[in-house]
Design an enzyme around this catalytic site. Sequence first.
Site, PDB file in Angstrom:
ATOM      1  N   CYS A 157      -8.977  -5.146  -9.244  1.00  0.00           N
ATOM      2  CA  CYS A 157      -8.582  -4.110 -10.195  1.00  0.00           C
ATOM      3  C   CYS A 157      -8.082  -2.909  -9.393  1.00  0.00           C
ATOM      4  O   CYS A 157      -8.874  -2.253  -8.720  1.00  0.00           O
ATOM      5  CB  CYS A 157      -9.793  -3.752 -11.048  1.00  0.00           C
ATOM      6  SG  CYS A 157      -9.431  -2.556 -12.314  1.00  0.00           S
ATOM      7  N   CYS A 183      -7.548  -0.785   1.635  1.00  0.00           N
ATOM      8  CA  CYS A 183      -6.494  -1.335   2.485  1.00  0.00           C
ATOM      9  C   CYS A 183      -7.053  -1.440   3.907  1.00  0.00           C
ATOM     10  O   CYS A 183      -7.568  -0.462   4.437  1.00  0.00           O
ATOM     11  CB  CYS A 183      -5.280  -0.408   2.438  1.00  0.00           C
ATOM     12  SG  CYS A 183      -4.029  -0.810   3.684  1.00  0.00           S
ATOM     13  N   CYS A 188       0.841  -1.192   0.000  1.00  0.00           N
ATOM     14  CA  CYS A 188       0.000   0.000   0.000  1.00  0.00           C
ATOM     15  C   CYS A 188       0.886   1.256   0.000  1.00  0.00           C
ATOM     16  O   CYS A 188       1.807   1.356   0.814  1.00  0.00           O
ATOM     17  CB  CYS A 188      -0.889  -0.016   1.242  1.00  0.00           C
ATOM     18  SG  CYS A 188      -1.839   1.497   1.444  1.00  0.00           S
ATOM     19  N   CYS A 247       0.422   3.050   3.558  1.00  0.00           N
ATOM     20  CA  CYS A 247       0.870   2.527   4.861  1.00  0.00           C
ATOM     21  C   CYS A 247       1.848   1.358   4.761  1.00  0.00           C
ATOM     22  O   CYS A 247       2.209   0.773   5.780  1.00  0.00           O
ATOM     23  CB  CYS A 247      -0.339   2.107   5.687  1.00  0.00           C
ATOM     24  SG  CYS A 247      -1.109   0.584   5.098  1.00  0.00           S
ATOM     25  N   CYS A 300      -5.053   1.115   6.542  1.00  0.00           N
ATOM     26  CA  CYS A 300      -5.199   2.583   6.527  1.00  0.00           C
ATOM     27  C   CYS A 300      -6.507   3.035   5.868  1.00  0.00           C
ATOM     28  O   CYS A 300      -6.759   4.235   5.772  1.00  0.00           O
ATOM     29  CB  CYS A 300      -4.012   3.234   5.830  1.00  0.00           C
ATOM     30  SG  CYS A 300      -3.973   3.021   4.040  1.00  0.00           S
TER      31      CYS A 300
HETATM   32 FE    FE Z   1      -2.746   1.108   3.535  1.00  0.00          FE
END
Ligand code: FE
Length: 162
Positions: free
Chosen positions: A151, A128, A79, A82, A131
């Site tokens: 996607c 995510c 990510c 984070c 976060c």
């Molecule tokens: Fe994240």
Amino acid sequence: MKSKIKIQLSTLIFVLIYTLSFSQQTSNQKNMEKKITKSDEQWKKELSEQEYQILRKKQTERAFTGEFWDHHEKGVYICAGCQSELFSSETKYESGSGWPSFYDAINQSNVSIKKDVSLGMVREELVCSKCQGHLGHIFTDGPKPTGLRYCVNSASLDFKKL
Ligand code: FE
């Protein structure tokens, strides 16, 4: 004698199940603890303008423009907000959509799905778990074995080469 062994065995099984469910609970608690919450201002400072618009404001990058739609190195996609590990290059495939596409996440608990009714469509939004950053959407036209297409916007991701 036999019944004593049976009782001991069932006690053992009970203790085992109890221990397993307890360790599952604590690992869930740990995941909860690891969640990141930052103010909109903090995110704006830390992210690039494009990352901010996509991760925090749920925008979408134009197809075939991102860094990773045509990226083929071996490694882990994390990510961009984070650094949580989200996807492996092992499950990346050519969807033809112009966005990096995966048929599975590295760990189901690292991504979460939310209902998205924007733009007059009902879609499953992918975020995510750590976060709550917007990653993209999940569709059911992916390849085997999952049949899913994660996607994802390139801007929501960074890459760790193996
Ligand atoms: Fe994240």
